[in-house]
Enzyme design. Structure first.
Site, mmCIF file in Angstrom:
data_model
loop_
_atom_site.group_PDB
_atom_site.id
_atom_site.type_symbol
_atom_site.label_atom_id
_atom_site.label_comp_id
_atom_site.label_asym_id
_atom_site.label_seq_id
_atom_site.Cartn_x
_atom_site.Cartn_y
_atom_site.Cartn_z
ATOM 1 N N GLY A 20 2.197 2.401 -2.844
ATOM 2 C CA GLY A 20 2.203 2.943 -4.202
ATOM 3 C C GLY A 20 2.810 1.980 -5.225
ATOM 4 O O GLY A 20 3.287 2.410 -6.282
ATOM 5 N N THR A 21 2.729 0.693 -4.910
ATOM 6 C CA THR A 21 3.277 -0.341 -5.804
ATOM 7 C C THR A 21 2.691 -0.241 -7.214
ATOM 8 O O THR A 21 3.419 -0.300 -8.210
ATOM 9 C CB THR A 21 2.942 -1.739 -5.239
ATOM 10 O OG1 THR A 21 2.991 -1.697 -3.818
ATOM 11 C CG2 THR A 21 3.855 -2.807 -5.789
ATOM 12 N N THR A 22 1.375 -0.100 -7.274
ATOM 13 C CA THR A 22 0.677 -0.065 -8.568
ATOM 14 C C THR A 22 1.205 1.097 -9.413
ATOM 15 O O THR A 22 1.467 0.950 -10.604
ATOM 16 C CB THR A 22 -0.850 0.115 -8.335
ATOM 17 O OG1 THR A 22 -1.258 -0.764 -7.282
ATOM 18 C CG2 THR A 22 -1.648 -0.161 -9.581
ATOM 19 N N TRP A 23 1.369 2.210 -8.769
ATOM 20 C CA TRP A 23 1.856 3.431 -9.436
ATOM 21 C C TRP A 23 3.295 3.241 -9.896
ATOM 22 O O TRP A 23 3.647 3.552 -11.046
ATOM 23 C CB TRP A 23 1.737 4.582 -8.441
ATOM 24 C CG TRP A 23 1.985 5.951 -8.959
ATOM 25 C CD1 TRP A 23 1.933 6.372 -10.261
ATOM 26 C CD2 TRP A 23 2.319 7.101 -8.169
ATOM 27 N NE1 TRP A 23 2.214 7.716 -10.323
ATOM 28 C CE2 TRP A 23 2.447 8.180 -9.060
ATOM 29 C CE3 TRP A 23 2.491 7.314 -6.810
ATOM 30 C CZ2 TRP A 23 2.758 9.473 -8.615
ATOM 31 C CZ3 TRP A 23 2.797 8.595 -6.357
ATOM 32 C CH2 TRP A 23 2.928 9.654 -7.260
ATOM 33 N N LYS A 68 0.796 -1.237 0.000
ATOM 34 C CA LYS A 68 0.000 0.000 0.000
ATOM 35 C C LYS A 68 0.826 1.284 0.000
ATOM 36 O O LYS A 68 0.358 2.347 0.398
ATOM 37 C CB LYS A 68 -1.007 0.059 1.182
ATOM 38 C CG LYS A 68 -1.821 -1.188 1.429
ATOM 39 C CD LYS A 68 -2.219 -1.963 0.216
ATOM 40 C CE LYS A 68 -3.319 -1.406 -0.626
ATOM 41 N NZ LYS A 68 -3.609 -2.302 -1.792
ATOM 42 N N HIS A 113 7.315 -7.471 -2.245
ATOM 43 C CA HIS A 113 6.985 -6.845 -0.962
ATOM 44 C C HIS A 113 7.913 -7.377 0.129
ATOM 45 O O HIS A 113 7.771 -7.000 1.294
ATOM 46 C CB HIS A 113 5.550 -7.187 -0.543
ATOM 47 C CG HIS A 113 4.474 -6.398 -1.231
ATOM 48 N ND1 HIS A 113 4.593 -5.078 -1.564
ATOM 49 C CD2 HIS A 113 3.210 -6.749 -1.614
ATOM 50 C CE1 HIS A 113 3.463 -4.656 -2.132
ATOM 51 N NE2 HIS A 113 2.618 -5.653 -2.180
ATOM 52 N N ARG A 117 6.019 5.168 2.119
ATOM 53 C CA ARG A 117 4.912 6.133 2.238
ATOM 54 C C ARG A 117 4.713 6.480 3.706
ATOM 55 O O ARG A 117 5.077 5.697 4.595
ATOM 56 C CB ARG A 117 3.640 5.470 1.668
ATOM 57 C CG ARG A 117 2.460 6.375 1.516
ATOM 58 C CD ARG A 117 1.277 5.624 0.909
ATOM 59 N NE ARG A 117 0.175 6.524 0.635
ATOM 60 C CZ ARG A 117 -1.028 6.138 0.222
ATOM 61 N NH1 ARG A 117 -1.279 4.854 0.025
ATOM 62 N NH2 ARG A 117 -1.982 7.022 -0.004
HETATM 63 P P1 PAP Z 1 -0.487 -3.077 -3.272
HETATM 64 O O1 PAP Z 1 0.591 -3.090 -2.236
HETATM 65 O O2 PAP Z 1 -1.658 -3.918 -2.897
HETATM 66 O O3 PAP Z 1 0.012 -3.352 -4.642
HETATM 67 P P2 PAP Z 1 -0.332 -0.258 -3.656
HETATM 68 O O4 PAP Z 1 -0.475 -0.019 -5.104
HETATM 69 O O5 PAP Z 1 1.025 -0.266 -3.062
HETATM 70 O O6 PAP Z 1 -1.081 -1.589 -3.257
HETATM 71 O O7 PAP Z 1 -1.126 0.837 -2.842
HETATM 72 C C1 PAP Z 1 -2.397 1.253 -3.191
HETATM 73 C C2 PAP Z 1 -2.455 2.728 -2.879
HETATM 74 O O8 PAP Z 1 -1.846 3.439 -3.966
HETATM 75 C C3 PAP Z 1 -3.873 3.204 -2.784
HETATM 76 O O9 PAP Z 1 -3.838 4.276 -1.869
HETATM 77 P P3 PAP Z 1 -5.121 4.778 -1.054
HETATM 78 O O10 PAP Z 1 -5.773 3.555 -0.451
HETATM 79 O O11 PAP Z 1 -4.593 5.696 -0.010
HETATM 80 O O12 PAP Z 1 -5.992 5.457 -2.031
HETATM 81 C C4 PAP Z 1 -4.123 3.647 -4.209
HETATM 82 O O13 PAP Z 1 -5.209 4.534 -4.335
HETATM 83 C C5 PAP Z 1 -2.811 4.309 -4.539
HETATM 84 N N1 PAP Z 1 -2.584 4.386 -5.985
HETATM 85 C C6 PAP Z 1 -2.866 3.472 -6.941
HETATM 86 N N2 PAP Z 1 -2.502 3.904 -8.145
HETATM 87 C C7 PAP Z 1 -1.972 5.129 -7.966
HETATM 88 C C8 PAP Z 1 -1.428 6.096 -8.863
HETATM 89 N N3 PAP Z 1 -1.375 5.882 -10.156
HETATM 90 N N4 PAP Z 1 -0.962 7.240 -8.338
HETATM 91 C C9 PAP Z 1 -1.030 7.485 -7.012
HETATM 92 N N5 PAP Z 1 -1.545 6.608 -6.125
HETATM 93 C C10 PAP Z 1 -2.013 5.439 -6.592
#
Ligand code: PAP
Length: 330
Positions: A76-79, A74, A140, A162
């Site tokens: 910002g892995t996806t980003w 959580k 992770h 983060r």
């Molecule tokens: P994961 O560890 O399950 O892969 P991960 O992608 O690390 O999850 O974290 C998800 C967070 O990144 C979410 O944050 P939030 O719950 O506070 O909203 C998600 O919204 C955020 N996120 C996903 N894509 C992006 C992006 N393109 N830019 C910025 N934040 C993003």
């Protein structure tokens, strides 16, 4: 003489057995899901994740030109996956082309994970051998749980962390959505997180492992923060491109490629993609995760909507104390 014999107890089979059997790892309730968490080499993991980590340790064969994206969940892995994929593939997949893979695929499907989705169930770790070099991989796992050869052969690592309070809030939402039947009150999740009990936790050990490595090998480990990347994504695109060995050229910059990458990988853009709105990921048998859960608010300081000032201060104090003046602050 007599004392020495009684100490070693050579004829006590029970005593012998006791000393040979491994200690039972401490278990804790999983505020985050269906199964409890146990300590695996100092990291809180569920049984499935521990097996998966052990398989990575036994079978993953790092290559010197591997690039590993590492995150605590959580953060910002996806980003980061989207940015890294867009940057490293920009010559095969021009950023503004109509069929760019990020327009039809979840970033998670474009960058291979070392240990998740649970590889031992569907994809043996050895499948990673089939990927051409240079490989872009994601994990992770805390640094000490990766094979030591990752460091000795010089794989480059990008670590994204983060603000811990935002991580907790994001994780709490995610887990309650994915494991719908195991709703956990936020207050309970908060207590456990403060104790360090969370998937892949303690979060401070995760951060510290990569931070310390970055301080000794700044050219091999790029350490980034989600909030700073939000504040100036363009500059981070340039830093990443340089770190990956293909800096943004003057021509590229004047063509607007940095802004195009920022836009393509932005939360707003990725969230509205059909694959994000309606797609489903099945990392584990019987567990269907709606892709939309990876895109919640994408905001900095959302913790303010979930925590009292007292809670925030408590977690801040713990994080500060655990990071022990290493230089990493939030
Ligand atoms: P994961 O560890 O399950 O892969 P991960 O992608 O690390 O999850 O974290 C998800 C967070 O990144 C979410 O944050 P939030 O719950 O506070 O909203 C998600 O919204 C955020 N996120 C996903 N894509 C992006 C992006 N393109 N830019 C910025 N934040 C993003």
């Amino acid at each position: 003489m007599v004392e020495a014999q009684s100490d070693t107890k050579p004829s006590d089979p029970e005593g012998e057995e006791e000393s040979l059997s491994p200690p039972t790892p401490p278990k804790r309730e999983a505020w985050l899901g269906a199964s409890s968490l146990s300590q695996f080499q100092g990291c809180w993991l569920s049984e499935d994740f521990s097996k998966s980590a052990a398989l990575v340790q036994a079978h993953f064969q790092p290559r010197p030109d591997d690039i590993i994206l590492a995150t605590y969940p959580k953060c910002g892995t996806t980003w980061l996956k989207a940015l890294a994929f867009a940057i490293t593939n920009r010559s095969h997949h021009p950023i503004t082309c109509k069929n760019h893979p990020l327009l039809t695929h979840l970033p998670h499907d474009l960058v291979e994970d070392l240990e998740f989705p649970l590889r031992y169930l569907h994809h043996p770790v050895s499948e990673l051998e089939n990927l051409p070099s240079p490989r872009l991989l994601c994990t992770h796992l805390p640094l000490p749980l990766l094979p030591t050869s990752v460091s000795t052969i010089g794989c480059r690592i990008v670590y994204l962390c983060r603000e811990p309070k935002d991580v907790l809030v994001s994780m709490w939402h995610y887990m309650n959505k994915v494991y719908r039947d195991c709703f956990t009150e936020f207050d309970r999740a908060f207590e456990l997180f403060c104790e360090g009990v969370s998937l892949y936790g303690p979060i401070w050990d995760h951060y510290l492992g990569y931070w310390k490595q970055m301080t000794t090998e700044p050219n091999r480990v790029l350490f980034l923060k989600y909030d700073e990347m939000m504040a100036d994504t363009g500059n981070h695109v340039k830093r990443l491109a340089e770190f990956f060995g293909g800096p943004v050229s003057v021509e590229e910059e004047s063509s607007g490629i940095v802004q195009d990458i920022v836009k393509l990988c932005s939360f707003e853009n990725l969230k509205k993609m059909p694959v994000s709105c309606s797609g489903v990921t099945n990392p584990i048998d019987g567990l269907a995760i709606e892709n939309s859960v990876f895109f919640r608010t994408g905001k900095v300081r959302d913790w303010e909507n979930h925590m009292t000032e007292e809670m925030a201060k408590k977690l801040d104090r713990i994080i500060e104390d655990k990071l022990g003046g290493c230089g990493l602050t939030f």
